[in-house]
Design a protein around this motif. Sequence first.
Motif, PDB file in Angstrom:
ATOM      1  N   PHE A   1       2.787 -22.858 -26.441  1.00  0.00           N
ATOM      2  CA  PHE A   1       3.141 -24.187 -25.946  1.00  0.00           C
ATOM      3  C   PHE A   1       3.206 -24.229 -24.422  1.00  0.00           C
ATOM      4  CE2 PHE A   1       4.488 -24.488 -30.384  1.00  0.00           C
ATOM      5  CZ  PHE A   1       3.701 -25.569 -30.733  1.00  0.00           C
ATOM      6  N   ARG A   2       3.608 -23.103 -23.812  1.00  0.00           N
ATOM      7  CA  ARG A   2       3.626 -23.073 -22.345  1.00  0.00           C
ATOM      8  C   ARG A   2       2.215 -23.275 -21.797  1.00  0.00           C
ATOM      9  NH1 ARG A   2       6.943 -17.959 -20.221  1.00  0.00           N
ATOM     10  NH2 ARG A   2       9.015 -18.638 -20.796  1.00  0.00           N
ATOM     11  N   ALA A   3       1.253 -22.616 -22.438  1.00  0.00           N
ATOM     12  CA  ALA A   3      -0.126 -22.698 -21.927  1.00  0.00           C
ATOM     13  C   ALA A   3      -0.730 -24.060 -22.243  1.00  0.00           C
ATOM     14  CB  ALA A   3      -0.959 -21.584 -22.547  1.00  0.00           C
ATOM     15  N   LEU A   4      -0.357 -24.619 -23.399  1.00  0.00           N
ATOM     16  CA  LEU A   4      -1.029 -25.851 -23.836  1.00  0.00           C
ATOM     17  C   LEU A   4      -0.412 -27.118 -23.273  1.00  0.00           C
ATOM     18  CD1 LEU A   4      -3.405 -26.514 -25.797  1.00  0.00           C
ATOM     19  CD2 LEU A   4      -1.633 -27.345 -27.335  1.00  0.00           C
ATOM     20  N   ALA A   5       0.881 -27.097 -22.989  1.00  0.00           N
ATOM     21  CA  ALA A   5       1.582 -28.339 -22.607  1.00  0.00           C
ATOM     22  C   ALA A   5       0.884 -29.131 -21.497  1.00  0.00           C
ATOM     23  CB  ALA A   5       3.026 -28.019 -22.228  1.00  0.00           C
ATOM     24  N   PRO A   6       0.499 -28.496 -20.373  1.00  0.00           N
ATOM     25  CA  PRO A   6      -0.154 -29.295 -19.321  1.00  0.00           C
ATOM     26  C   PRO A   6      -1.476 -29.920 -19.772  1.00  0.00           C
ATOM     27  CG  PRO A   6       0.146 -26.996 -18.610  1.00  0.00           C
ATOM     28  CD  PRO A   6       0.674 -27.096 -19.993  1.00  0.00           C
TER      29      PRO A   6
ATOM     30  N   ARG B   1       8.660 -15.704  -3.228  1.00  0.00           N
ATOM     31  CA  ARG B   1      10.024 -16.258  -3.323  1.00  0.00           C
ATOM     32  C   ARG B   1      10.972 -15.452  -2.451  1.00  0.00           C
ATOM     33  NH1 ARG B   1      11.056 -15.585  -9.256  1.00  0.00           N
ATOM     34  NH2 ARG B   1      13.133 -16.388  -8.880  1.00  0.00           N
ATOM     35  N   ALA B   2      10.760 -14.143  -2.391  1.00  0.00           N
ATOM     36  CA  ALA B   2      11.617 -13.292  -1.563  1.00  0.00           C
ATOM     37  C   ALA B   2      11.457 -13.613  -0.085  1.00  0.00           C
ATOM     38  CB  ALA B   2      11.284 -11.821  -1.816  1.00  0.00           C
ATOM     39  N   ARG B   3      10.356 -14.313   0.260  1.00  0.00           N
ATOM     40  CA  ARG B   3      10.184 -14.734   1.654  1.00  0.00           C
ATOM     41  C   ARG B   3      10.519 -16.219   1.813  1.00  0.00           C
ATOM     42  NH1 ARG B   3       4.756 -12.966   4.271  1.00  0.00           N
ATOM     43  NH2 ARG B   3       3.816 -13.600   2.297  1.00  0.00           N
ATOM     44  N   GLY B   4      11.236 -16.753   0.853  1.00  0.00           N
ATOM     45  CA  GLY B   4      11.782 -18.094   1.012  1.00  0.00           C
ATOM     46  C   GLY B   4      10.942 -19.210   0.429  1.00  0.00           C
ATOM     47  N   LEU B   5       9.850 -18.881  -0.277  1.00  0.00           N
ATOM     48  CA  LEU B   5       9.037 -19.947  -0.869  1.00  0.00           C
ATOM     49  C   LEU B   5       9.806 -20.597  -2.017  1.00  0.00           C
ATOM     50  CD1 LEU B   5       6.231 -21.359  -1.030  1.00  0.00           C
ATOM     51  CD2 LEU B   5       5.646 -19.681  -2.770  1.00  0.00           C
ATOM     52  N   LYS B   6       9.891 -21.935  -1.990  1.00  0.00           N
ATOM     53  CA  LYS B   6      10.607 -22.640  -3.052  1.00  0.00           C
ATOM     54  C   LYS B   6       9.629 -22.926  -4.187  1.00  0.00           C
ATOM     55  CE  LYS B   6      14.116 -24.816  -0.190  1.00  0.00           C
ATOM     56  NZ  LYS B   6      13.732 -24.327   1.149  1.00  0.00           N
ATOM     57  N   THR B   7       9.901 -22.366  -5.350  1.00  0.00           N
ATOM     58  CA  THR B   7       9.005 -22.586  -6.491  1.00  0.00           C
ATOM     59  C   THR B   7       9.687 -23.422  -7.566  1.00  0.00           C
ATOM     60  OG1 THR B   7       9.745 -20.482  -7.417  1.00  0.00           O
ATOM     61  CG2 THR B   7       7.706 -20.444  -6.164  1.00  0.00           C
ATOM     62  N   GLU B   8      10.957 -23.718  -7.353  1.00  0.00           N
ATOM     63  CA  GLU B   8      11.654 -24.541  -8.333  1.00  0.00           C
ATOM     64  C   GLU B   8      11.615 -25.995  -7.851  1.00  0.00           C
ATOM     65  OE1 GLU B   8      13.351 -22.298  -6.443  1.00  0.00           O
ATOM     66  OE2 GLU B   8      13.675 -20.555  -7.722  1.00  0.00           O
ATOM     67  N   GLY B   9      11.845 -26.916  -8.786  1.00  0.00           N
ATOM     68  CA  GLY B   9      11.972 -28.318  -8.386  1.00  0.00           C
ATOM     69  C   GLY B   9      10.797 -29.160  -8.818  1.00  0.00           C
ATOM     70  N   SER B  10      10.365 -30.089  -7.966  1.00  0.00           N
ATOM     71  CA  SER B  10       9.394 -31.119  -8.346  1.00  0.00           C
ATOM     72  C   SER B  10       8.022 -30.507  -8.660  1.00  0.00           C
ATOM     73  CB  SER B  10       9.236 -32.119  -7.211  1.00  0.00           C
ATOM     74  OG  SER B  10       8.603 -31.487  -6.121  1.00  0.00           O
ATOM     75  N   LEU B  11       7.219 -31.309  -9.343  1.00  0.00           N
ATOM     76  CA  LEU B  11       5.869 -30.887  -9.729  1.00  0.00           C
ATOM     77  C   LEU B  11       5.044 -30.585  -8.473  1.00  0.00           C
ATOM     78  CD1 LEU B  11       4.387 -30.636 -12.466  1.00  0.00           C
ATOM     79  CD2 LEU B  11       3.369 -32.868 -12.001  1.00  0.00           C
ATOM     80  N   LEU B  12       5.236 -31.406  -7.450  1.00  0.00           N
ATOM     81  CA  LEU B  12       4.489 -31.233  -6.196  1.00  0.00           C
ATOM     82  C   LEU B  12       4.820 -29.879  -5.558  1.00  0.00           C
ATOM     83  CD1 LEU B  12       2.556 -32.879  -4.331  1.00  0.00           C
ATOM     84  CD2 LEU B  12       4.577 -33.462  -2.985  1.00  0.00           C
ATOM     85  N   ARG B  13       6.112 -29.551  -5.571  1.00  0.00           N
ATOM     86  CA  ARG B  13       6.545 -28.279  -4.979  1.00  0.00           C
ATOM     87  C   ARG B  13       5.951 -27.097  -5.763  1.00  0.00           C
ATOM     88  NH1 ARG B  13      12.789 -27.553  -3.859  1.00  0.00           N
ATOM     89  NH2 ARG B  13      12.313 -28.676  -1.947  1.00  0.00           N
ATOM     90  N   ARG B  14       5.933 -27.230  -7.090  1.00  0.00           N
ATOM     91  CA  ARG B  14       5.365 -26.158  -7.914  1.00  0.00           C
ATOM     92  C   ARG B  14       3.864 -26.030  -7.664  1.00  0.00           C
ATOM     93  NH1 ARG B  14       8.604 -25.242 -13.023  1.00  0.00           N
ATOM     94  NH2 ARG B  14      10.578 -26.211 -12.558  1.00  0.00           N
ATOM     95  N   ALA B  15       3.198 -27.202  -7.526  1.00  0.00           N
ATOM     96  CA  ALA B  15       1.754 -27.182  -7.272  1.00  0.00           C
ATOM     97  C   ALA B  15       1.475 -26.543  -5.915  1.00  0.00           C
ATOM     98  CB  ALA B  15       1.208 -28.602  -7.309  1.00  0.00           C
TER      99      ALA B  15
END
Lengths: 262, 273
Positions: free
Chosen positions: A69-74, A174-188
């Motif tokens: 489901f993780r792979a298919l959902a998008p 992430r260890a260098r401060g990249l934000k990967t959580e939050g909005s779809l845009l941020r994840r993209a």
Amino acid sequence: MSPAPSLYLPQPTGLQPLHPLTKLVLTLTVLSGAISLADPRYVFATYGLILVPLAGWSRILGPFLRYSFRALAPFLLSLVIIQGFFYPGELVIFSLGPFHYKAEGLGFALLFSGRLLVGLGASLLLLLTTRMDHLMQALTQRGLSAQIAYIVVTTLQIIPRFQSRGEAIFDAQRARGLKTEGSLLRRARALFFLVPPLLFSSLMETDARAVALEARGFGKPGPKTSWAVLTDSGGQRIVRALCAVAALAMIGIRLAAVARPR
Amino acid sequence: MKVTVDGVSFVYPNGIRAVDRVRLDVPAGQRIGWIGANGAGKSTLARHLNGLLRPQHGRVLVGDWDTREHPTSEFAARVGYVFQNPDEQLFARTLWEEVAFGPRNLGRSAAEVRIAVAAALEPLGLGGLATAHPYDLRPAQRRDLCLASVLAMATPVLILDEPTTGQDSRGIQRLTQVLESLRELRRTVILISHDIDFCADQVERVVVFAAGHVLIDDRPDQVFSRSDVLEQARVDGPQLVRLARALELPALPWDVEGFVDSWAAIRTLRTRR
């Protein structure tokens, strides 16, 4: 110590102890079934009534459902939206301004998603229950060249390998401060920082591995010594033959249906 | 900045218990070495310090922050982590952009970023290559670049995971100088390494891990004199200690000066006899 980059989950029961070829043939049969069936209900039933019970029997139901489901959902989401609005058809379900959401588009999206789900599920079932070196061994013992067997196995391993490497790269960013959580845009946006190191390190590994394999005599013609003993049985051979017949029959029926004048 | 590991346990989904009820305090400004065989739990525990992994039991505090309450992207301002494999993090088109990535994520001003980048590249011998592509560097230089990209963030705590791998003697010399400058800045440094001699030279405290547990946590001379514990952890002591043991020196040294003293003492003793 992090887990090895493989999806294989050893269990003493279910599909795991079966011969790798039996599982490969089963996967291909289910795949041909998914391609042959034209009704989304039957395609989803293939997933729910064949693959899910097999995953449960093999005690891998949790990861099987999670990965599926993780792979298919998008894909499911985008297919249902895009095909619903833009697939040609006349049965309008609802309208948004000048755009009409059509039943034909929804049907196509469900059929396509179902096929993706079954294809992915069948491949996952193989990956979760089969050691890749055993599959390679089984294929070469059946006369397939070691090079082709290697290509098949590495192709199947791409998913867990990329997943494992992707996680390591994300951790480093992430260890260098990249934000990967939050909005779809941020994840993209975070994907931008994933792709170059993923490709670069994969290319480096491919190159290094090709050289290392050759240096250790991988390309040398002739039989190779096998370590593992793969147990096969008459029952499994019959199952494989029946599966092959069933797969050919399903593809034949589908081709005949497509070719039949309407 | 102080780091507190308070009864932390972590089990991977495949059932491997990588860290088991570990307690550890690292005071601000200390240089500490974590050693142990592969799979002993060092890297897994280190990943808890910036929230990449969350403890299933216990807690980790960095200063007054609990890792369960802040995302890793926030912990990046407190804990810098230099990973083992440089190819798993480099993405930018120039060294400058790569090193600027961390400080920019932390919201430093443009002037601060420029100063931090130059200050991080220079001591590692990469100052003249700021406009080069990271993938054009040699593997050891890519490793240096990863270190520079974390140094530029000026975090109070720094974790170095196997920093000497693939480094030649000059690279190790540069690394030593960097560690020296971090000592002057009172930064906490956690050094994870299989290079025991380098570790013995650089740290003031050693923690030995085995099967997710801490076997011993003490000064280097105390740790490296415990051959029984090192054997249990499947770790060889520093070469000088092994040599001294083979020569049956009365005191086990863990640096060159200690070895020379010990050797001089035994020579004097033998001459008198």
